[in-house]
Write a protein that holds these residues in place. Sequence first.
Motif, short mmCIF file in Angstrom:
data_model
loop_
_atom_site.label_atom_id
_atom_site.label_comp_id
_atom_site.label_asym_id
_atom_site.label_seq_id
_atom_site.Cartn_x
_atom_site.Cartn_y
_atom_site.Cartn_z
N VAL A 266 0.84 -1.20 0.00
CA VAL A 266 0.00 0.00 0.00
C VAL A 266 0.87 1.25 0.00
CG1 VAL A 266 -1.64 1.35 1.37
CG2 VAL A 266 -2.00 -1.10 1.05
N VAL A 267 1.91 1.25 0.83
CA VAL A 267 2.81 2.41 0.91
C VAL A 267 3.54 2.61 -0.42
CG1 VAL A 267 4.85 3.37 2.04
CG2 VAL A 267 3.06 2.26 3.41
N SER A 268 3.95 1.53 -1.07
CA SER A 268 4.67 1.67 -2.34
C SER A 268 3.76 2.24 -3.43
CB SER A 268 5.28 0.34 -2.78
OG SER A 268 4.29 -0.57 -3.15
N VAL A 269 2.46 1.94 -3.37
CA VAL A 269 1.52 2.50 -4.34
C VAL A 269 1.24 3.96 -4.01
CG1 VAL A 269 -0.87 2.37 -5.16
CG2 VAL A 269 0.46 0.28 -4.89
N CYS B 182 2.29 9.30 -5.12
CA CYS B 182 1.22 10.30 -5.00
C CYS B 182 1.54 11.36 -3.94
CB CYS B 182 -0.10 9.62 -4.62
SG CYS B 182 -0.63 8.39 -5.81
N LEU B 183 2.52 11.10 -3.11
CA LEU B 183 2.86 12.01 -2.01
C LEU B 183 3.85 13.07 -2.48
CD1 LEU B 183 3.30 9.27 0.74
CD2 LEU B 183 1.31 10.74 0.38
N SER B 184 3.78 14.24 -1.87
CA SER B 184 4.68 15.32 -2.26
C SER B 184 6.05 15.20 -1.60
CB SER B 184 4.06 16.68 -1.90
OG SER B 184 3.85 16.76 -0.51
N LYS B 185 6.19 14.30 -0.64
CA LYS B 185 7.45 14.10 0.07
C LYS B 185 7.90 12.64 -0.11
CE LYS B 185 6.14 17.48 3.60
NZ LYS B 185 6.84 18.60 3.06
N THR B 186 9.19 12.38 0.06
CA THR B 186 9.75 11.05 -0.09
C THR B 186 9.56 10.22 1.17
OG1 THR B 186 11.45 12.01 -1.52
CG2 THR B 186 11.89 9.81 -0.64
N VAL B 187 9.19 8.95 0.99
CA VAL B 187 9.03 8.04 2.12
C VAL B 187 10.40 7.71 2.69
CG1 VAL B 187 8.26 5.74 2.84
CG2 VAL B 187 6.90 7.05 1.18
N VAL B 188 10.56 7.92 4.01
CA VAL B 188 11.81 7.60 4.71
C VAL B 188 11.71 6.22 5.34
CG1 VAL B 188 13.34 8.26 6.61
CG2 VAL B 188 12.34 10.02 5.15
N SER B 189 10.60 5.94 6.00
CA SER B 189 10.41 4.64 6.65
C SER B 189 8.93 4.39 6.89
CB SER B 189 11.18 4.57 7.98
OG SER B 189 10.66 5.51 8.90
N VAL B 190 8.63 3.14 7.20
CA VAL B 190 7.27 2.72 7.53
C VAL B 190 7.35 2.06 8.90
CG1 VAL B 190 5.31 1.30 6.84
CG2 VAL B 190 6.76 2.32 5.09
N GLU B 191 6.48 2.48 9.82
CA GLU B 191 6.52 1.95 11.19
C GLU B 191 5.20 1.29 11.55
OE1 GLU B 191 7.56 5.24 13.68
OE2 GLU B 191 9.60 5.32 12.91
N LYS B 192 5.31 0.11 12.12
CA LYS B 192 4.14 -0.62 12.60
C LYS B 192 4.16 -0.57 14.13
CE LYS B 192 4.03 -5.20 12.88
NZ LYS B 192 3.90 -6.63 12.55
N THR B 193 3.01 -0.25 14.71
CA THR B 193 2.89 -0.23 16.16
C THR B 193 1.83 -1.25 16.57
OG1 THR B 193 3.41 2.12 16.19
CG2 THR B 193 2.39 1.22 18.17
N GLU B 194 2.21 -2.12 17.51
CA GLU B 194 1.27 -3.10 18.04
C GLU B 194 1.06 -2.84 19.52
OE1 GLU B 194 2.14 -7.04 15.30
OE2 GLU B 194 2.63 -7.10 17.41
N VAL B 195 -0.19 -2.92 19.94
CA VAL B 195 -0.52 -2.83 21.36
C VAL B 195 -1.07 -4.19 21.76
CG1 VAL B 195 -1.94 -1.71 23.11
CG2 VAL B 195 -1.01 -0.38 21.20
#
Length: 74
Positions: A48-51, A55-68
């Motif tokens: 999803v992030v790669s798609v 479309c975003l105006s800024k470059t993706v630096v990282s993707v973070e997953k948070t679990e509770v």
Amino acid sequence: MAIATVKKVSVSVRLDNGTDSQGNVKTVNIQLGNMSETNFDDDKALAVVSVLGPCLSKTVVSVEKTEVSTLTAA
């Protein structure tokens, strides 16, 4: 022995927001929101992030997953 039960999964994307006066990268976050605890898939979240990336105006630096999770004694 403890049992961990996942209660919440969320994903945020860190985007490059330039650099500060010392040359450190500044970032901003966008949230993809809460995901299904039982059906979450790391590969699908990254897909999803790669798609979305182009479309975003800024470059993706990282993707973070948070679990509770809730911990209980077995």
